[in-house]
Design an enzyme around this catalytic site. Structure first.
Site, PDB file in Angstrom:
ATOM      1  N   GLU A  59       0.845  -1.219   0.065  1.00  0.00           N
ATOM      2  CA  GLU A  59       0.088  -0.072   0.055  1.00  0.00           C
ATOM      3  C   GLU A  59       0.892   1.183  -0.026  1.00  0.00           C
ATOM      4  OE1 GLU A  59      -1.726   2.994   0.139  1.00  0.00           O
ATOM      5  OE2 GLU A  59      -1.517   2.811   2.379  1.00  0.00           O
ATOM      6  N   CYS A  99      -2.389   8.193   3.858  1.00  0.00           N
ATOM      7  CA  CYS A  99      -2.529   7.873   2.458  1.00  0.00           C
ATOM      8  C   CYS A  99      -3.939   7.917   1.884  1.00  0.00           C
ATOM      9  CB  CYS A  99      -2.078   6.097   2.260  1.00  0.00           C
ATOM     10  SG  CYS A  99      -2.867   5.081   3.403  1.00  0.00           S
TER      11      CYS A  99
END
Length: 523
Positions: A294, A328
């Site tokens: 990720e 994020c």
């Protein structure tokens, strides 16, 4: 271990309401307790050994640079190899432990963390600079991950729910999910408990053994988690804890021929390097390594003229400045239809100006960024923004003995500008204007990332179009683009946001297993 005979329905850990006086008092007590423990030393965990090294990572409070949170021993290449050998040895027995028994360790750890929830959150406040609500959500998510993955492992282990196969007369055919081997978990600073714990226990409950390398800036909270897993009796060697240099320790383990998989959360730059290094087959390596990554995003909120503009403005600000934009999933850009652009920009600006910057310990809405390096990078992007857009508020360092930056908003930014295209990972928001709602979606899609997005509209046909065309792993309609819940919003993104692993989802554990088909001819 106690045998689990029945799985109760999974329910997300509730967030704490800090407006209630008793909760506020409990959190203050936890902060006071943890404050007395600051400055401790923490060892490496390699097999059954706790190893103290001369070289240590000194973790400081980003909100108060004079305060040492802890000193954590640093690994070396020699110690990394030792950890690998211990993990390999432990795997031979751990893979044979029943899924139900493996899950029970997670249930017990989740229960203990729930009992000490405010204490874990207090460590997050001091080490990562989260305010009370952000820290509480991080701890709640860690608890959720442990319970969710424990239940999911039991579900996957039950023969009745295995992948249905076409029946063949005279044969007994089954698929089972078996563990991969030794995995390297490289965890981030921004969710130093939830993501670190979640990625670690997902691998462990699936029957793998783990070498955990936490983020350099938040190793203490990882050490506290490792202590917790030791307390619940997790066998030695199943979880090995080895903070250290990204090249000497991290890259050595990524390239190691006995490494079976790497679970990484962090920047695009580091993620791509890991992907490249993991792709090489080294002497003695008999598999292709699996990478679960990720790697961030350049997420955004799209607003059309039919939207509830107050709700949209509030969501833009919450998405951009929660935990100082160090997520994020953070909505670091917003694209607004021209006819309501000025009105939304005014609302966003006023809400941003109302945000107070201060000590996380005192529960300020906006705290520090993680460290000096991050602060310098973010301030450099702010200077770029001053050339690329109109500065509406913020734009400088904020007062305080820490890494404080004013929440910053730029308007009238070209969609191709750097602050609209590059991940800043800080409290900086770029606003762009679109001629209409379709162009707004096109601007949103014009990025190399694809993690989260939000669309505000009251028009069902437009919403249907957005649902189909906005290219991201997690799309939210008429709500902010942060705050995914385990089991509710499986999380992961497209393109340079990573491998779309969908953490907290019902197929996540499959990434840590391999499917084995057995076919037996019946008499």
């Amino acid at each position: 271990m106690t045998t689990v005979t029945k799985i109760s329905p999974f329910k997300n850990e509730p967030f704490t309401d800090f407006t209630r006086e008793e909760n506020k008092t409990d959190m203050q007590a936890a902060l006071a307790k943890v404050k007395k423990e600051l400055g401790r030393e923490y060892p490496l965990y390699i097999g059954a050994e706790k190893i103290v090294t001369e070289d240590r990572t000194v973790s400081i409070n980003p909100g108060n640079k004079d305060e040492v949170v802890g000193r954590v021993s640093k690994g070396t290449q020699v110690l990394a190899e030792q950890a690998m050998q211990q993990a390999l040895q432990a795997f031979e027995s751990w893979k044979k432990v029943s899924p139900v028994e493996r899950a029970e360790y997670l249930f017990k750890a989740a229960d203990l963390m729930r009992q000490r929830k405010h204490e874990f959150s207090a460590w997050l406040v001091y080490e990562s600079g989260k305010n009370w609500a952000e820290a509480d959500a991080d701890t709640a998510e860690a608890i959720d991950f442990m319970e969710f993955y424990a239940r999911e492992m039991i579900r996957l282990s039950e023969t009745s729910i295995h992948q249905p196969l076409t029946k063949m007369e005279g044969e007994d055919n089954q698929i089972t999910y078996i563990p991969l081997g030794v995995g390297i978990v490289i965890s981030p600073f921004n969710f130093p408990l939830a993501i670190m714990a979640g990625t670690t226990v997902a691998a462990i409950v699936s029957g793998n053994t783990v070498i955990l390398k936490p983020a350099d800036s938040t190793p203490v909270i990882a050490a506290k988690f490792v202590e917790l897993m030791e307390e619940v009796g997790l066998p030695s060697g199943v979880l090995n804890f080895i903070p250290g240099d990204g090249i000497e320790v991290g890259e050595y383990l990524v390239e190691h021929p006995k490494t079976r998989f790497i679970s990484f959360t962090g920047s695009r730059e580091v993620g791509c390097r890991i992907y490249d290094r993991a792709s090489k087959v080294h002497p003695g390596q008999i598999w292709l390594k699996r990478v679960i990554a990720e790697m961030g995003g350049k997420d955004g909120v799209v607003v059309d003229e039919t939207a509830d503009l107050d709700a949209a403005a509030a969501a833009i600000v919450a998405s951009a400045f929660g935990f100082q934009g160090q997520k994020c999933s953070a909505g670091s850009r917003a694209v607004i239809v021209e006819s309501v652009y000025d009105e939304v920009v005014a609302k966003v600006t006023e809400l941003t100006k109302d945000l107070r910057v201060g000590l996380p310990e005192e529960n300020a809405p906006v705290g520090p960024v993680i460290d000096q390096r991050a602060m310098e990078k973010i301030l450099s992007y702010i200077e770029i923004g001053k050339e690329e857009g109109t500065l509406l508020t913020g734009g400088s360092r904020a007062d305080g003995n820490g890494f404080y930056i004013e929440p910053t908003v730029f308007a009238d930014v070209d969609p191709k500008a750097r602050i609209m295209q590059e991940e800043i990972f800080g409290p900086v928001l770029a606003l762009a204007k679109a001629a209409d709602w379709k162009e707004a979606i096109e601007i949103y899609n014009d990025t190399e990332y694809g993690l989260t997005g939000a669309y505000f509209s009251q028009d069902e046909e437009r919403i249907a179009y957005a649902l189909e065309t906005m290219h991201c792993g997690n799309l939210y309609i008429n709500k902010k683009c942060t705050g995914a819940l385990v089991g509710v919003h499986p999380f992961g993104g497209f393109n340079m946001s990573g491998t779309d692993s969908k953490a907290g989802g019902y197929d996540y554990l499959l990434l840590f297993t391999q499917a084995k088909l057995t076919s037996r001819k019946m008499k």
